[in-house]
Design a protein around this motif. Structure first.
Motif, PDB file in Angstrom:
ATOM      1  N   HIS A 250      20.998  56.053 -10.702  1.00  0.00           N
ATOM      2  CA  HIS A 250      20.230  54.889 -11.134  1.00  0.00           C
ATOM      3  C   HIS A 250      18.770  55.326 -11.300  1.00  0.00           C
ATOM      4  CE1 HIS A 250      23.736  52.514 -10.112  1.00  0.00           C
ATOM      5  NE2 HIS A 250      23.119  51.393 -10.440  1.00  0.00           N
ATOM      6  N   GLU A 251      18.353  55.501 -12.540  1.00  0.00           N
ATOM      7  CA  GLU A 251      16.979  55.957 -12.793  1.00  0.00           C
ATOM      8  C   GLU A 251      16.083  54.769 -13.143  1.00  0.00           C
ATOM      9  OE1 GLU A 251      14.484  59.335 -15.302  1.00  0.00           O
ATOM     10  OE2 GLU A 251      16.648  59.096 -15.635  1.00  0.00           O
ATOM     11  N   VAL A 252      14.979  54.649 -12.419  1.00  0.00           N
ATOM     12  CA  VAL A 252      14.025  53.572 -12.669  1.00  0.00           C
ATOM     13  C   VAL A 252      13.167  53.942 -13.870  1.00  0.00           C
ATOM     14  CG1 VAL A 252      12.090  52.254 -11.732  1.00  0.00           C
ATOM     15  CG2 VAL A 252      13.999  52.907 -10.237  1.00  0.00           C
ATOM     16  N   GLN A 253      13.122  53.036 -14.852  1.00  0.00           N
ATOM     17  CA  GLN A 253      12.396  53.313 -16.094  1.00  0.00           C
ATOM     18  C   GLN A 253      11.093  52.535 -16.219  1.00  0.00           C
ATOM     19  OE1 GLN A 253      15.829  52.010 -17.845  1.00  0.00           O
ATOM     20  NE2 GLN A 253      16.725  54.002 -18.272  1.00  0.00           N
ATOM     21  N   LYS A 254      10.969  51.468 -15.423  1.00  0.00           N
ATOM     22  CA  LYS A 254       9.771  50.640 -15.574  1.00  0.00           C
ATOM     23  C   LYS A 254       9.564  49.791 -14.327  1.00  0.00           C
ATOM     24  CE  LYS A 254       7.697  47.329 -18.846  1.00  0.00           C
ATOM     25  NZ  LYS A 254       7.955  46.445 -20.016  1.00  0.00           N
ATOM     26  N   ILE A 255       8.306  49.615 -13.958  1.00  0.00           N
ATOM     27  CA  ILE A 255       7.926  48.660 -12.916  1.00  0.00           C
ATOM     28  C   ILE A 255       7.257  47.484 -13.619  1.00  0.00           C
ATOM     29  CG2 ILE A 255       6.489  48.243 -10.873  1.00  0.00           C
ATOM     30  CD1 ILE A 255       6.717  51.268 -10.276  1.00  0.00           C
ATOM     31  N   ASN A 256       7.850  46.322 -13.497  1.00  0.00           N
ATOM     32  CA  ASN A 256       7.365  45.135 -14.213  1.00  0.00           C
ATOM     33  C   ASN A 256       6.412  44.324 -13.339  1.00  0.00           C
ATOM     34  OD1 ASN A 256       9.243  45.590 -16.506  1.00  0.00           O
ATOM     35  ND2 ASN A 256      10.786  45.165 -14.954  1.00  0.00           N
ATOM     36  N   THR A 257       5.334  43.847 -13.948  1.00  0.00           N
ATOM     37  CA  THR A 257       4.300  43.136 -13.191  1.00  0.00           C
ATOM     38  C   THR A 257       3.992  41.774 -13.799  1.00  0.00           C
ATOM     39  OG1 THR A 257       2.488  44.111 -14.489  1.00  0.00           O
ATOM     40  CG2 THR A 257       3.239  45.348 -12.563  1.00  0.00           C
ATOM     41  N   GLU A 258       3.449  40.918 -12.948  1.00  0.00           N
ATOM     42  CA  GLU A 258       3.022  39.589 -13.398  1.00  0.00           C
ATOM     43  C   GLU A 258       2.016  39.043 -12.400  1.00  0.00           C
ATOM     44  OE1 GLU A 258       5.000  35.180 -13.942  1.00  0.00           O
ATOM     45  OE2 GLU A 258       6.234  36.927 -14.459  1.00  0.00           O
ATOM     46  N   SER A 259       0.848  38.660 -12.877  1.00  0.00           N
ATOM     47  CA  SER A 259      -0.199  38.056 -12.037  1.00  0.00           C
ATOM     48  C   SER A 259      -0.538  38.917 -10.820  1.00  0.00           C
ATOM     49  CB  SER A 259       0.231  36.649 -11.588  1.00  0.00           C
ATOM     50  OG  SER A 259       0.517  35.837 -12.705  1.00  0.00           O
ATOM     51  N   GLY A 260      -0.721  40.206 -11.040  1.00  0.00           N
ATOM     52  CA  GLY A 260      -1.127  41.089  -9.950  1.00  0.00           C
ATOM     53  C   GLY A 260      -0.034  41.402  -8.958  1.00  0.00           C
TER      54      GLY A 260
END
Length: 496
Positions: A250-260
Motif C-alpha cells: 500500500h503506497e501512499v501517494q498524497k496527503i490531503n489537507t483542509e483548513s490547516g
C-alpha cells in the motif's frame, strides 16, 4: 473540540523501525492505528530476503548495539527481547584489518583493556577514563538528551542535562577528543570507526558521540539468531498486540489537507480519512506528498544539509567455507580521511576505499546452506553518486581480493553462488531516499537536536515526522526512540 485523550484514528506511513515503534506506542494509548507500507513486508531498510539457493540476507542493519535501549522498547510493553528471539554476544565483537596487521576486539571489557595496553603502554587506564566519560554521555545522552521532541532548547534545561552540559562535550570534535586519550593510529581507528555512519568526518562529529563506543564495546556486540530481521518481526508483533493494523503493498501517494489539517491520505487511488498522520517515510519525500505551501522545508534547505553516506552493498552466497573471516570485519588498510573526503568533499567513488564485511553464517547456520557462507559487503559512498553496474562490479572485485589476502582463500569470485548488488539508485527507488542516502542526516553540531528537521509540520498541526531524518537521528535505537517521541506528541494532540 475534543481533548488529546480521545481515541484517534492515526495513519503511519512506512514500517521501518521508527514507524513500527510509533505504531506500537500510539496503539498502546488506545488509538486506532493503521500502518501503510509500500513493500510486501515490514522493516524498511531492515528488510530480509531469502534466495532459491537457501541464503537468508538481512538487507540493512547488522550491528546490534545499545541492547538496553532496544530492551527498553519491549519493557514498555511488559515483555522482553528474549520472548521473541535468542540474542547472543559475539566473541570477538569484530575484527579490524590494517595494512600490516589485524586487531580483534574481544567480548569482555577486561580483555579489551589488555588489548589496548598491549598496543600502547598506558592505554588501559586511558581506555577506562574514556569509557567512564562515555558511560556518562550514554546514560544522559541516550536516556535524557535524545528523548526530547526538540521544539526548542528549553527542553534541555533539566538539572541532569544542564548540570552535565560540559561533560557531554557537545562542542568538542570527536577526533581531537580521541587524541587526548590515545596516540597509536590503530587505537584511534578503533575508537573513531563507530561515528563514520553518523554522517561526517570524526573532525566534525561532536565528542558527545563517544557514547557509541560505550554502547558498543562495553555493552557488547550482539546478534539475534535468525538475523537482524527478528527484531523487526518482534516489534511488529508487539504493535499488532496493541491493536495496530498493517497494510502491505500500500503506497501512499498524497496527503490531503483542509483548513490547516491533514484530513486523509490517498493510497493506490483510494482515500482514507484520519485524525493524525505520522510519516516514517523519507522526510523529504513525505513533503512532496503535500502541496508546496504546506511543506516545512524548501528544496534549497535539503540541498544545504549534510547527509550521512549512501553505500554500495553486495549480498553474496559463497560455496565452501571461508576460514579466518569473523562475523564482523572492518577493512581499514587504507587511510580513513581519504575515503571520508571522497564522501563529503569530493563526492566521488573512492580510489582507496575502506569497507565492511559481515559473515553471519559464522554464527548462525540457518542463514546459508550447509558448508557455505553468507557474505554482506558494505562500502560507504557519497549520496547522489552515479552507480552503474560496471562500477559496482569493479569494487566487488577489489573487496573480494582484499578478503582473499586477509583470509588466504583463493578465487572467491568463482565460488559465488548468489549475487545481488544494492546502491544509491536502489535506495532512491525502494525508499524514496533523498539522493539515495542510507543513514539520514549527519549528526554534526549544526544538525543536532533542535537544529534537525522538526517532528511536527509547522502549518499542518496533525502531521508528524519520525525516523532518521529528524530527531534523534540515524541508527536503529535512535529510530525506535524517534517513534516513541512522536507517538507521545500525537497522543497529546487535541483533535477537532
Amino acid at each position: 473540540m475534543n481533548t488529546g485523550s480521545v481515541r484517534k484514528r492515526i495513519a503511519v506511513i512506512g514500517s521501518g523501525f521508527s514507524g513500527i515503534s510509533a505504531a506500537a506506542y500510539a496503539a498502546k494509548s488506545g488509538n486506532e492505528v493503521h500502518v501503510f507500507e509500500k513493500h510486501e513486508q515490514p522493516g524498511g531498510r531492515a528488510r530480509q530476503f531469502k534466495t532459491d539457493e537457501g541464503y537468508l540476507f538481512d538487507m540493512g542493519p547488522s550491528w546490534y548495539w545499545m541492547p538496553d535501549i532496544i530492551e527498553g522498547f519491549f519493557a514498555d510493553f511488559n515483555c522482553k527481547a528474549s520472548d521473541f528471539f535468542n540474542l547472543i554476544s559475539l566473541d570477538p565483537q569484530f575484527e579490524m584489518v590494517f595494512s600490516t596487521e589485524k586487531v580483534s576486539v574481544p567480548k569482555k571489557n577486561e580483555d579489551i583493556r589488555k588489548l589496548f595496553e598491549k598496543i600502547e603502554s598506558g592505554a588501559a587506564k586511558q581506555y577506562d577514563k574514556f569509557m567512564q566519560s562515555a558511560q556518562f554521555k550514554y546514560e544522559v545522552g541516550m536516556k535524557e538528551f535524545v528523548t526530547k521532541p526538540c521544539y526548542n532548547w528549553l527542553e534541555f534545561a533539566s538539572l541532569k542535562i544542564a548540570g552535565g552540559a560540559l561533560k557531554l562535550d557537545l562542542f568538542s570534535n570527536f577526533r581531537n577528543y580521541v587524541s587526548r586519550y590515545f596516540t597509536d593510529s590503530k587505537l584511534i581507528s578503533l575508537m573513531e570507526f563507530p561515528v563514520i555512519f553518523l554522517g561526517a568526518s570524526p573532525k566534525h562529529i561532536p565528542a558527545l558521540y563517544s557514547l557509541m563506543n560505550y554502547g558498543g564495546y562495553v555493552l557488547g556486540t550482539k546478534y539475534p539468531m535468525g538475523g537482524f530481521y527478528q527484531l523487526v518481526l518482534a516489534m511488529k508483533k508487539v504493535a499488532e498486540e496493541q491493536g495496530a493494523i498493517f497494510h502491505f503493498n500500500h503506497e501512499v501517494q498524497k496527503i490531503n489537507t483542509e483548513s490547516g489539517q491533514a484530513t486523509s491520505i490517498t493510497v493506490d487511488g483510494q482515500t482514507y480519512e484520519f485524525d493524525a498522520i505520522i510519516a516514517s517515510s523519507d522526510y523529504h519525500h513525505t513533503e512532496t506528498l503535500l502541496p508546496k505551501p504546506f511543506r516545512n522545508y524548501r528544496k534549497a534547505y535539503w540541498e544545504t544539509r549534510t547527509f550521512a553516506p549512501s553505500c554500495l552493498i553486495y549480498y553474496l552466497g559463497i560455496k565452501g567455507k571461508i576460514s579466518h573471516l569473523k562475523h564482523h570485519t572492518l577493512f581499514f588498510e587504507n587511510e580513513l580521511d581519504n575515503h571520508i573526503d571522497c564522501i563529503y568533499k569530493n563526492k566521488k567513488w573512492p580510489s582507496k576505499p575502506l569497507f565492511y564485511a559481515c559473515c553471519p553464517s559464522k554464527t548462525d547456520p540457518d542463514v546459508a546452506p550447509e558448508g557455505c557462507e553468507n557474505i554482506f559487503l558494505l562500502l560507504p559512498l557519497a549520496p547522489g553518486i552515479y552507480d552503474e553496474e560496471s562500477i559496482r562490479e569493479k569494487y566487488l572485485i577489489e573487496m573480494l581480493e582484499r578478503i582473499e589476502k586477509h583470509t588466504g582463500e583463493a578465487e572467491l569470485i568463482s565460488r559465488i553462488e548468489y549475487k545481488r548488488s544494492y546502491c544509491v539508485s536502489d535506495f532512491i527507488s525502494d525508499y524514496n531516499a533523498y539522493q539515495g542516502n542510507a543513514y539520514g542526516l549527519s549528526n554534526t553540531l549544526s544538525q543536532t537536536a533542535v537544529l534537525k528537521p522538526k517532528i511536527q509540520n509547522k502549518k499542518i498541526r496533525n502531521l508528524f515526522y519520525t525516523g532518521q531524518l529528524t530527531v534523534p537521528g540515524p541508527g536503529v535505537p535512535p529510530s525506535i526512540i524517534s517513534g516513541k517521541i512522536v507517538a507521545s506528541e500525537v497522543c497529546k494532540l487535541k483533535i477537532k
